[in-house]
Design a protein around this motif. Structure first.
Motif, mmCIF file in Angstrom:
data_model
loop_
_atom_site.group_PDB
_atom_site.id
_atom_site.type_symbol
_atom_site.label_atom_id
_atom_site.label_comp_id
_atom_site.label_asym_id
_atom_site.label_seq_id
_atom_site.Cartn_x
_atom_site.Cartn_y
_atom_site.Cartn_z
ATOM 1 N N SER A 51 -16.783 87.216 43.268
ATOM 2 C CA SER A 51 -16.917 85.853 42.760
ATOM 3 C C SER A 51 -18.125 85.160 43.381
ATOM 4 C CB SER A 51 -15.634 85.069 43.069
ATOM 5 O OG SER A 51 -15.759 83.725 42.664
ATOM 6 N N ALA A 52 -18.335 85.343 44.682
ATOM 7 C CA ALA A 52 -19.485 84.720 45.347
ATOM 8 C C ALA A 52 -20.793 85.218 44.752
ATOM 9 C CB ALA A 52 -19.432 85.020 46.845
ATOM 10 N N MET A 53 -20.874 86.513 44.435
ATOM 11 C CA MET A 53 -22.094 87.051 43.835
ATOM 12 C C MET A 53 -22.334 86.448 42.460
ATOM 13 S SD MET A 53 -24.621 89.117 44.312
ATOM 14 C CE MET A 53 -24.155 90.344 45.533
ATOM 15 N N MET A 54 -21.290 86.359 41.644
ATOM 16 C CA MET A 54 -21.450 85.776 40.309
ATOM 17 C C MET A 54 -21.849 84.305 40.391
ATOM 18 S SD MET A 54 -18.124 87.452 38.415
ATOM 19 C CE MET A 54 -17.856 89.223 38.348
ATOM 20 N N LEU A 55 -21.223 83.562 41.275
ATOM 21 C CA LEU A 55 -21.544 82.147 41.418
ATOM 22 C C LEU A 55 -22.985 81.952 41.910
ATOM 23 C CD1 LEU A 55 -18.186 81.009 43.041
ATOM 24 C CD2 LEU A 55 -19.053 80.271 40.803
ATOM 25 N N ALA A 56 -23.449 82.851 42.746
ATOM 26 C CA ALA A 56 -24.835 82.769 43.213
ATOM 27 C C ALA A 56 -25.804 82.969 42.059
ATOM 28 C CB ALA A 56 -25.084 83.815 44.304
ATOM 29 N N THR B 49 -25.277 82.246 38.970
ATOM 30 C CA THR B 49 -25.204 81.131 38.028
ATOM 31 C C THR B 49 -25.658 79.817 38.646
ATOM 32 O OG1 THR B 49 -22.870 80.808 38.603
ATOM 33 C CG2 THR B 49 -23.359 82.177 36.683
ATOM 34 N N GLY B 50 -26.130 79.854 39.881
ATOM 35 C CA GLY B 50 -26.660 78.651 40.497
ATOM 36 C C GLY B 50 -25.618 77.722 41.085
ATOM 37 N N ARG B 51 -24.387 78.152 41.200
ATOM 38 C CA ARG B 51 -23.325 77.312 41.788
ATOM 39 C C ARG B 51 -23.225 77.664 43.271
ATOM 40 N NH1 ARG B 51 -19.002 78.298 36.924
ATOM 41 N NH2 ARG B 51 -17.515 77.339 38.384
ATOM 42 N N PHE B 52 -24.203 77.148 44.006
ATOM 43 C CA PHE B 52 -24.402 77.600 45.375
ATOM 44 C C PHE B 52 -23.270 77.177 46.313
ATOM 45 C CE2 PHE B 52 -29.008 76.938 43.993
ATOM 46 C CZ PHE B 52 -29.069 78.203 43.445
ATOM 47 N N ALA B 53 -22.831 75.938 46.202
ATOM 48 C CA ALA B 53 -21.774 75.463 47.102
ATOM 49 C C ALA B 53 -20.489 76.268 46.902
ATOM 50 C CB ALA B 53 -21.519 73.980 46.881
ATOM 51 N N GLU B 54 -20.158 76.549 45.630
ATOM 52 C CA GLU B 54 -18.955 77.341 45.353
ATOM 53 C C GLU B 54 -19.117 78.769 45.871
ATOM 54 O OE1 GLU B 54 -17.220 76.769 41.312
ATOM 55 O OE2 GLU B 54 -18.931 75.420 41.041
ATOM 56 N N ALA B 55 -20.314 79.306 45.766
ATOM 57 C CA ALA B 55 -20.551 80.660 46.281
ATOM 58 C C ALA B 55 -20.372 80.702 47.795
ATOM 59 C CB ALA B 55 -21.948 81.129 45.898
ATOM 60 N N GLU B 56 -20.905 79.700 48.491
ATOM 61 C CA GLU B 56 -20.735 79.647 49.946
ATOM 62 C C GLU B 56 -19.256 79.537 50.307
ATOM 63 O OE1 GLU B 56 -22.873 80.082 52.227
ATOM 64 O OE2 GLU B 56 -24.867 79.426 51.600
ATOM 65 N N ALA B 57 -18.510 78.725 49.540
ATOM 66 C CA ALA B 57 -17.073 78.577 49.812
ATOM 67 C C ALA B 57 -16.337 79.901 49.601
ATOM 68 C CB ALA B 57 -16.487 77.488 48.920
ATOM 69 N N ARG C 75 -25.779 86.219 50.427
ATOM 70 C CA ARG C 75 -26.538 85.118 51.041
ATOM 71 C C ARG C 75 -28.020 85.248 50.753
ATOM 72 N NH1 ARG C 75 -22.997 86.340 55.391
ATOM 73 N NH2 ARG C 75 -21.334 84.787 55.549
ATOM 74 N N ALA C 76 -28.525 86.475 50.695
ATOM 75 C CA ALA C 76 -29.938 86.672 50.356
ATOM 76 C C ALA C 76 -30.233 86.124 48.966
ATOM 77 C CB ALA C 76 -30.297 88.159 50.440
ATOM 78 N N ARG C 77 -29.338 86.396 48.018
ATOM 79 C CA ARG C 77 -29.523 85.877 46.652
ATOM 80 C C ARG C 77 -29.464 84.350 46.631
ATOM 81 N NH1 ARG C 77 -31.126 84.343 42.900
ATOM 82 N NH2 ARG C 77 -31.024 85.008 40.728
ATOM 83 N N LEU C 78 -28.563 83.776 47.415
ATOM 84 C CA LEU C 78 -28.465 82.318 47.504
ATOM 85 C C LEU C 78 -29.733 81.716 48.100
ATOM 86 C CD1 LEU C 78 -24.809 81.905 48.820
ATOM 87 C CD2 LEU C 78 -25.691 80.955 46.694
ATOM 88 N N ARG C 79 -30.214 82.280 49.188
ATOM 89 C CA ARG C 79 -31.417 81.741 49.843
ATOM 90 C C ARG C 79 -32.635 81.877 48.941
ATOM 91 N NH1 ARG C 79 -27.556 80.367 51.988
ATOM 92 N NH2 ARG C 79 -26.890 80.712 54.137
#
Length: 998
Positions: free
Chosen positions: A638-643, A645-653, A674-678
């Motif tokens: 889920s964190a990878m998918m959210l990253a 789609t640009g939903r960064f806060a949800e991905a971190e959660a 985290r690399a994808r998020l950054r």
């Protein structure tokens, strides 16, 4: 810190005798003037003017302040000072003496440096007078004219010589320095002279080597002993502070040390000479790397790629560390070294009573040895157990023990701890290193310890099981099969995938009972899945499911591996299988795992909202206790998918809620997410660091399914920065990543990176080839449209530039369908608007995209496209949007993109200064701007100025200008010298300095 003090102003008619002079009068040998940073006395070679400036003085600010106060008192109040700089070898006495000479010269003092053997009063005075009256900087021997001969009675100073010295002191203050080292003291010669000239502007400083003081009592003392006459200054130099050590390290290696390196630097105990030895070893052997301005230990070449190490062998110690440890161990007694060797065998943290029992002595008798080990900087203070300051110290001691002795010591420790009732897992280290074939019970202990630790410490469990297999040998008996099964499971969990595959296949050749065969096949299929060999995984899983004697729980786990493999081989069949299993599963324990796999397949089909919903459902099932595949947690997916789609806060959660297990997958996957998020946030340094860390985990395990994401992130970062050679290397790795359908996605990603490289470097044919491959690889193109928000507008822009409007419209329509299929996902809608705005030249669509893109680079790209579109209709609005794009690209450090936007602005009459200033060094690698770093990198790769200009979107004249600046700052005169400078300083030329020109 070094103080560069201003030199007093002097009139043009001032007599030459009053001007400051620097001379050196040794008792024997050549007379030269030398400051720290020049060549050694006697060297026939001239000083290299291109060498860097003397490094700043660190950690001696208070001592230098006292010396400067003595100089000021002599100059202003005509009060002489006799100064002593005391300290052990290597503590920095000579360096402080040189800084005092610099400070004195800046104040207008005449500086005389005495070196050599014992002086009598008459010889000392005569030498000084000769230095003051003779030609400065001339080479002469002690027998030259002007050296007063020794009189029979040294207590009488020649009156004429004193008169000349007095006359000089009336015109100019005088600093006399002497670095005695361990030579006989000059005190008998100094005392009569200083007593005679106490009321003159004379400062006499002597650096004196003293015996090494214990680290715990060698605090800095700045006091005057009671028997010293007035005007005497004694400075005892103690160890440097931790901050000063970090500053010295940064001066030499280009960045402050991280916490781990600071711990290792404590081994030098604040001694500058020992610290210099550490730095030299690190530079020579590549033991450190500088990332984002911070120095970190580099992994040894052999460690990163080793698939499995021999359990009985100690971990290899870095090459640079051995010499340093030898020097430190030479300072302790043999009894203390023996105590530390026993502590290393007992483990990273042991009890003093265990050490005492091993040595057969009471704890009280060991107190002096413990204290000596702490003073030597080897053992920690204030710890509840006996702990080394850094594990490398322990490893170095272990490696130095003969193997047979080390094994016997482990067996002794094993007996002590087992008699105390310790569990098999608690004594795992002693079992591994102390086991031998002569003890039949040892294999059983190894197996029991491995079974107890396989889920908590799989690396240790693998070592235990592999050691057990070594002991039982090639003969297959009742002990062999259980050890093999546990070894395969532990190796898979620990990340030794090729070892697990080899062990399992070798065991499956032999007749096995159904449960043992099923366990081996399950872990074999898991290893093959993680290696990316999905076709082999399917074959092994089907063999397990076809065997009627396989236990039910292993059959269910095999189904999960089968579904994961089908999702990569044939998504349509994978979906059918997953839906069938869910219908038949009912309340089966694997429902959470099947739902997670189905979510992945829905995502790849472009049904993003459904995939996210399924992941949430699977996460709730897992939180409720339902079993999932150990290497695939729904919250990580889920964190990878959210990253994406640009939903960064949800991905971190989601990352925060994912379980923190000990398996290698759980260590690598979060870092890749985290690399994808950054990357999406524009934090390129952090993105590259996280991706490199995740990649290291995946490469060490051989986990092919994890590597492509890391390569893509690293390639994108390199592409943004204009580091095209690195980007091309990652693209080549992507091409050969996986053999299944995901391999086509990797090939499409590689073609995308190669197209960007070709676009930046002017390779028209390469660009045409890459674009054509992207168009024909429909599977890969669809995956990039889903996962990369930059891809659709980028491809549309490129197709339009090539006159392929029909294809561009088709890409835009595909992006729009994806957005309509997934309402509410802002990133997908923004990418569709961006593509449509380019095709239809719709400013409103581009403005919407620029406002709603979540990815930092794509947001800048949309602003640039909008500005370019408005150029013909409203130059003011065009300039406004182009300036936004320029600022955003600048924040990312995308040099090529900023240069292109700057050209667009110049085309509409807007010029922006792109030189910014910051406080940074004037020489060395750290003084280079970002653009100069990039130019240097390309030049070091062998490019001509023209090639660099094309690569960086600059003119050849600008590249030549930057190259001249690089040569000036580094003190080199050619490309060859530039390469030698980089190699000698240990820098890789790719670090980024602040205050870059945009």
């Amino acid at each position: 810190m070094r103080q560069d003090l201003p030199r007093p102003a002097r009139g043009a008619d001032e007599p030459a005798a009053s001007r400051p002079r620097k001379v050196q009068v040794p008792a024997m040998g050549k007379v030269t003037t030398r400051y720290d940073g020049e060549r050694e006395p006697g060297s026939e070679a001239r000083a290299d003017r291109s060498r860097p400036a003397v490094r700043p003085l660190r950690g001696r600010e208070e001592e230098l302040r006292l010396l400067c106060r003595a100089l000021d008192r002599a100059q202003n109040s005509r009060r002489g000072t006799e100064g002593w700089l005391n300290g052990p070898a290597g503590i920095g006495r000579t360096r402080l003496l040189r800084e005092a000479e610099r400070a004195a010269s800046a104040r207008g003092f005449t500086v005389i440096r005495l070196k050599g053997e014992e002086f009598s009063p008459s010889v000392a005075l005569g030498s000084l007078v000769h230095a003051l009256t003779g030609p400065p900087d001339a080479e002469r021997t002690p027998s030259a004219p002007g050296v007063t001969r020794e009189t029979p009675d040294d207590r009488h100073l020649p009156a004429a010589s004193l008169t000349l010295l007095d006359a000089h002191l009336k015109r100019s203050p005088l600093l006399i320095t002497c670095d005695e080292g361990s030579a006989p003291s000059l005190t008998p010669a100094l005392r009569p002279l200083m007593a005679r000239l106490r009321n003159s502007p004379l400062v006499w400083l002597t650096a004196r080597r003293t015996e090494r003081e214990p680290a715990e009592t060698a605090a800095r003392t700045l006091a005057r002993p009671p028997r010293d006459p007035p005007g005497t200054l004694r400075i005892t130099l103690g160890p440097l502070s931790e901050d000063a050590v970090s500053q010295l390290f940064a001066d030499r290696l280009g960045g402050p040390p991280d916490a781990e390196l600071r711990t290792l630097l404590g081994l030098a105990q604040g001694n500058p000479r020992l610290l210099a030895a550490v730095c030299r070893q690190l530079l020579e052997h590549g033991g450190v790397r500088v990332e984002s301005g911070t120095a970190r230990l580099a992994t040894e070449d052999g460690d990163a790629t080793a698939e499995v190490r021999t359990p009985a062998a100690p971990r290899p110690v870095p090459r640079w560390f051995g010499a340093l440890m030898d020097e430190r161990l030479a300072t302790v007694s043999p009894q203390t070294r023996l105590l530390m060797e026993v502590a290393t065998v007992l483990g990273p943290a042991c009890l003093p009573e265990d050490i005492a029992e091993m040595l057969g002595e009471p704890v009280g008798a060991l107190v002096p040895r413990f204290r000596e080990a702490v003073v030597a900087g080897m053992l920690q203070r204030g710890s509840d157990t006996v702990t080394f300051r850094h594990d490398l110290m322990r490893q170095a001691l272990v490696a130095d023990l003969p193997a047979v002795v080390r094994g016997a010591m482990h067996r002794q420790a094993l007996g002590i701890l087992m008699a105390r009732g310790s569990s098999a897992a608690a004594v795992a280290t002693h079992l591994i290193h102390g086991a031998h074939r002569g003890d039949p019970a040892m294999a059983g202990l190894l197996r029991r310890a491995a079974e107890e630790s396989v889920t908590t410490t799989p690396r240790t469990a693998a070592d235990l099981a592999l050691r057990g297999l070594e002991l039982v040998g090639p003969v297959v008996d009742e002990a062999h099969e259980p050890l093999t099964v546990i070894a395969v499971e532990a190796c898979v969990r620990a990340g030794s995938l090729p070892t697990a595959v080899t062990l399992a296949r070798d065991a499956l050749i032999r007749p096995l009972d159904p449960e043992t065969a099923a366990r081996l096949r399950y872990w074999l299929s898991t290893a093959l899945l993680l290696l990316g060999r999905t076709a082999d995984c399917l074959d092994v899983a089907e063999e397990l499911l076809a065997h009627p004697g396989a236990p039910a729980h292993l059959r269910q786990q095999a189904v999960l591996n089968q579904l994961a493999a089908w999702s990569a081989q044939d998504e349509a069949r994978g979906v059918q299988q997953a839906e069938r299993v869910l219908r038949e599963a009912g309340d089966l324990d694997i429902q959470a795992g099947v739902t997670t796999t189905l979510a992945v397949m829905r995502w790849r089909a472009g049904r993003l909202n459904e995939a996210l919903s399924l992941c949430q459902e699977a996460a709730e099932l897992a939180d409720g206790g339902a079993a999932i595949e150990w290497h695939t947690h729904p919250r990580l997916m889920s964190a990878m998918m959210l990253a994406h789609t640009g939903r960064f806060a949800e991905a971190e959660a989601a990352l925060g809620k994912a379980p923190r297990t000990v398996e290698f997958v759980s260590a690598g996957v979060p870092r890749l997410v985290r690399a994808r998020l950054r990357l999406a946030r524009g934090e390129l340094d952090e993105a590259a660091r996280e991706a490199a860390a995740g990649l290291a985990v995946a490469e060490q395990a051989g986990a092919g399914v994890l590597m492509p994401l890391a390569w893509l992130v690293l390639a994108t970062v390199a592409s943004y920065r204009g580091e095209l050679a690195e980007a091309g290397e990652y693209a080549r790795r992507l091409r050969d990543a996986l053999p299944d359908d995901r391999g086509r996605v990797c090939a499409a990603a590689a073609a995308w990176i190669e197209a960007q490289i070709a676009l930046a470097s002017g390779g028209d044919q390469a660009l045409e080839t890459a674009v054509e491959e992207l168009w024909t690889n429909e599977c890969g193109r669809r995956a990039l449209l889903i996962e990369e928000p930059a891809f659709a507008p980028w491809l549309v822009r490129l197709l339009l530039a090539g006159g392929r409007r029909t294809r561009a419209a088709a890409v835009s329509a595909a992006a729009d369908r994806l957005a309509r299929t997934n309402p509410g996902i802002t990133a997908v809608r923004a990418a569709a608007d961006h593509a449509r705005g380019l095709v239809e030249r719709d400013a409103a669509a581009l403005e919407s995209a620029a406002a709603h893109h979540r990815d930092a680079w794509v947001r800048a790209s949309a602003a640039e496209d909008l500005g370019a579109l408005l150029t013909d209709t409203s130059r003011a609005l065009a300039a406004q949007h182009l300036e936004k794009a320029l600022a955003r690209y600048g924040q990312l450090g995308a040099a090529g993109d900023t240069a292109r936007v700057r050209r667009r602005l110049r085309a509409i009459g807007v010029r922006r200064r792109h030189w910014t200033r910051s406080d940074q060094p004037k020489t060395g690698w750290q003084s280079l701007t970002r653009t100069e770093h990039t130019v240097a990198e390309h030049v070091l790769q062998g490019m001509t100025n023209r090639q660099v200009a094309v690569r960086m979107f600059l003119s050849q004249h600008t590249v030549a200008f930057h190259l001249r600046q690089i040569f000036r700052k580094l003190g080199v005169h050619s490309r060859l010298e530039l390469a030698r400078y980089r190699q000698s300083t240990g820098h890789d030329g790719t670090s980024r300095a602040g205050g870059a020109d945009r």
